[in-house]
Each structure stands twice: as C-alpha cells, then as structure tokens.
Scaffold this motif. Structure first.
Motif, PDB file in Angstrom:
ATOM      1  N   SER A   1       0.817  -1.212   0.000  1.00 22.80           N
ATOM      2  CA  SER A   1       0.000   0.000   0.000  1.00 22.80           C
ATOM      3  C   SER A   1       0.851   1.262   0.000  1.00 22.80           C
ATOM      4  N   LYS A   2       0.198   2.382  -0.288  1.00 26.34           N
ATOM      5  CA  LYS A   2       0.865   3.683  -0.310  1.00 26.34           C
ATOM      6  C   LYS A   2       1.203   4.130   1.110  1.00 26.34           C
ATOM      7  N   THR A   3       2.451   4.521   1.328  1.00 25.45           N
ATOM      8  CA  THR A   3       2.879   5.052   2.626  1.00 25.45           C
ATOM      9  C   THR A   3       3.743   6.280   2.392  1.00 25.45           C
ATOM     10  N   ASP A   4       3.930   7.064   3.426  1.00 26.96           N
ATOM     11  CA  ASP A   4       4.883   8.167   3.346  1.00 26.96           C
ATOM     12  C   ASP A   4       6.285   7.607   3.156  1.00 26.96           C
ATOM     13  N   THR A   5       7.045   8.226   2.285  1.00 28.26           N
ATOM     14  CA  THR A   5       8.438   7.791   2.105  1.00 28.26           C
ATOM     15  C   THR A   5       9.303   8.242   3.279  1.00 28.26           C
ATOM     16  N   GLN A   6       8.953   9.377   3.884  1.00 31.23           N
ATOM     17  CA  GLN A   6       9.668   9.896   5.039  1.00 31.23           C
ATOM     18  C   GLN A   6       8.655  10.400   6.067  1.00 31.23           C
ATOM     19  N   PRO A   7       8.988  10.317   7.355  1.00 33.47           N
ATOM     20  CA  PRO A   7       8.078  10.877   8.365  1.00 33.47           C
ATOM     21  C   PRO A   7       7.865  12.367   8.127  1.00 33.47           C
ATOM     22  N   GLY A   8       6.625  12.809   8.321  1.00 34.50           N
ATOM     23  CA  GLY A   8       6.308  14.213   8.109  1.00 34.50           C
ATOM     24  C   GLY A   8       5.782  14.877   9.371  1.00 34.50           C
ATOM     25  N   LEU A   9       6.008  16.180   9.464  1.00 36.18           N
ATOM     26  CA  LEU A   9       5.547  16.954  10.609  1.00 36.18           C
ATOM     27  C   LEU A   9       4.028  17.089  10.576  1.00 36.18           C
TER      28      LEU A   9
END
Length: 430
Positions: A196-204
């Motif tokens: 599934s689609k996930t954030d590539t990097q943690p975001g604020l």
C-alpha cells in the motif's frame, strides 16, 4: 475575492483550539480520535511512543491495497492485484471476506462505504493506518476523518508533567500489542500494508503542533485512565485497545462540555444519564441536558468568533453528539437523543478508573467515579450533591442506579456478594 473583514474571520479549527485546546471537528462517524491517537503512538519516527519536544513526525500509511480490495469495485483493474493475488479467485474472495471482518464499525452507515471511509480496527500494529483517498489517479494520504481529536489526546499524554506516570504510559504502549505482535493476522496485515501507499519519510503534523496541553486538571483524569487501561493485567490486548479508543473519545466530549461551560462562566453541572429506569421525567431531563450541552458549545463558539460560519460552528457542535453516540454515551445516532451508558462504555470506564486487581463498592463507583471524577449523574448520591433532587424525586435516581447495577452485573463488571455488597472490578473485561 474575500474582503478584509471576511478574510479576518477565524475558521472552526482556530476557534476550537482556543476553546478546547485542539481541533474537535465532526468526522461523520464519531469514533476516530482513538484511531488517530494510535497512529501517532505507533507510526512516529521515534521508537519512543511519547517523544519529548514541541513537534512530532509520523510516517502515515494508507492500507489502500486491502481497503480497496474489499470496498472498491474498480480495484479489479489495479495491477497490484494481479501481481500479489496471482489471479486466484478463491484466495482473493477469502482474503476479501477476512479483511471485511476487520472493519471499524461505522455507526451511522446504512450502505456499503467507499473504501476511503472504511477503516480497519487496529487488532494488530500493522493494521493501524491513516486516512487516504484517490485523487486524479493517485492515492493521497490526507485527513478525511482523523481530524485532530486524537492529536490533542496525544499532546496531552506527551506533555504529562508527572514524569513517573508518563514513563509508565510509555511502557504500557510498548507492551500493548506484545502478545499479538507476531500473530498470523499481524503477518498478513504487515504484508498487505507493504503493498500500500505510505509516506516515504516521516512528516511533521501541523495539527498536533498547534494543540495545547496542560490547560486544566481534568487532563490528569484522561492520563490516569490511559495508564489504568494499559496496566490491566487480566484484560486482553483487544479489550485494552478498544478501551483506549473509547476512553479517548468519551473524555474528549466530557472535556468539551466542561470547557464550554467554563468559557461561558457557568457553574459545573452534571450530565444526567438515563440508565433504563423507565421514568419519563428522567428521560426528558436527560434530553434537555443534551440540548443544554450542545447550546453551550454553540454559545462558546459564537463568543470566541461571532462571525464564524454556521457550518464551521455546527462541525464543532456535532463533534460532541456524534462522538458520544458512537461510543455508547447517547442512546442513538438518529432521532431523539438522551444520555445513557452502554455496556461497552461502562466496560471502558471501569478499565480506565479502577486499577488492575482492585475493586470498588458499586455505590462508591456511582458517586466517586461517575459523578465526582467524570461529572455524570446516575444515582441518588449524585442527585443530592448536585441539587437535582430539588426538581426530581430522589426515588427516580434510586431506581436509575439500580438499573445501572443490574446492567453491570449482567456484563460481569459487578459482582454481587450479598444484598448489601456489590463490587465493581475490571477483571471480567475481555
């Protein structure tokens, strides 16, 4: 084009943060604050579930593969379907029905939901996921139903001034999924999540950053409740997860009521619950109590921003009744509503207020926990202290308390040792 006066009118989220510390916004289902909280706890960039600092970053995941497999008819054309499921129709249907059983209930749902509205209940850590929708052929991770209530709860836990309690809550979250961390369901959920689609990097997360903690002492009631739930030794992981989600939701509406009254300069007044005593008078009083609570929220919002749009005002107001209804604190989602306490709500409150291995006389639970701690009036003791007996016969509250006891006995939350001895304990929660 907006003129200067329109441009300066504050929106609902800003007004909600001023009044309640965070964004309380109608989410069309009423029970997503707890799911949002778990996203912050278990999807952060740090292994610490409650990191220190003014800001936090989370790595959001959509679970769009599994959600679309179940609730999106057009998913048959998705290339991932063929590469993952190998065109095995029987296996695909089995997987679809399994995932359908994991759906987080939609209280007001009357038809099959769109995949973006259907969420999985977090039975295992890999089932925790964020909001997502399809836009212009792409899956986008963005807020639809996780609108800020859980972010506020997370901020309150992170900024606990009691360091010992904070550390115990940290350890409790680390252990919450321990028994099922490598279960077959978790292995399957982890595999589906990776498709599934996930954030590539943690975001604020800007919503969490803009919330306020340590506004009043009532926040300690929430923290103590979370600690008690996490440290329940005889409750299953699933029971504790449900309780964390339910306690978060119910505490938020109790807090919303209290802070609205404080903003308006009103004295404290209990929420009156009808527990099935069969009194028409008590039912009407509980209905009026709900109307007063909602009216106070509207007045508080209008006082903070007189020119706020009706739709924005009503979203803040609707957060209260929808969240209360979805978590067993109102009798229904539609129609004429009054305050009550469902068995699920009672189990959650018991887990949150009575420490593991302890028990409490039922009469003390009705007065010291429901009334003194939470501001909920059920029995005669609360009615006398709050002055309700001046307008309602005390015997009505006695019968109301009796009905509550019978419900809790049937649910296994109260053990009756004799006619005079009834003890409340969390040991039967499962």
């Amino acid at each position: 084009m907006l003129d200067a006066s329109e441009d300066n009118i504050r929106k609902g989220p800003e007004v909600s943060r001023e009044l309640f510390g965070g964004v309380l916004d109608f989410d069309a289902a009423g029970h997503y604050p707890g799911l949002e909280l778990l996203n912050f706890v278990y999807c952060g960039e740090s292994e610490d579930p409650l990191p220190i600092g003014d800001t936090v970053k989370i790595k959001r995941r959509s679970h769009d593969f599994g959600r679309r497999l179940v609730w999106d008819g057009s998913f048959k054309d998705d290339p991932r379907r063929h590469s993952v499921l190998l065109d095995d129709a029987a296996a695909e249907e089995t997987l679809r029905e399994l995932l359908r059983c994991l759906q987080l209930e939609i209280p007001n749902g009357t038809k099959e939901p769109k995949w973006s509205r259907a969420h999985f209940f977090p039975y295992t850590p890999s089932l925790i996921h964020w909001d997502a929708r399809e836009r212009y052929g792409d899956i986008r991770l963005e807020r639809l139903y996780l609108r800020g209530g859980g972010a506020l709860a997370y901020k309150i836990l992170r900024f606990d001034p009691n360091e010992a309690r904070l550390q115990r809550i940290r350890e409790g979250f680390k252990q919450l999924f321990g028994a099922i961390a490598r279960s077959p369901l978790e292995i399957l959920a982890d595999f589906i999540n990776k498709q599934s689609k996930t954030d590539t990097q943690p975001g604020l997360d800007e919503i969490e950053r803009g919330t306020r903690a340590n506004v009043d002492d009532f926040e300690d009631i929430y923290r103590d409740g979370i600690l008690n739930i996490l440290e329940q030794k005889e409750a299953t992981s699933v029971a504790k997860i449900r309780a964390v989600m339910g306690w978060t939701a119910v505490w938020l509406v109790l807090m919303q009521n209290q802070r609205a009254r404080k903003t308006l300069g009103l004295t404290e007044s209990p929420i009156i619950c009808d527990c099935g005593a069969g009194s028409a008078q008590l039912r009407r009083v509980s209905q009026r109590c709900l109307k007063e609570v909602l009216a106070n929220i509207v007045k508080a919002v209008a006082g903070a921003e007189p020119q706020i749009a009706n739709t924005q005002r009503n979203k803040i107001r609707s957060f209260f009744w929808a969240t209360a209804a979805a978590n067993g604190f109102l009798n229904a989602w539609r129609g004429r509503k009054h305050f009550t306490l469902s068995v699920d709500a009672l189990e959650m409150i018991v887990l949150a207020t009575i420490p593991s291995g302890e028990e409490m006389p039922f009469e003390r639970f009705a007065t010291e926990v429901l009334y003194d701690r939470l501001g909920i009036a059920v029995g005669r003791g609360a009615a006398e202290v709050s002055g309700l007996v001046n307008s309602i016969d005390a015997s009505i509250f006695e019968e109301n308390e009796t009905q509550l006891a019978l419900q809790m006995i049937a649910a296994g939350l109260v053990t009756q040792y004799s006619d005079a001895t009834r003890m409340v304990s969390p040991r039967s929660a499962s």
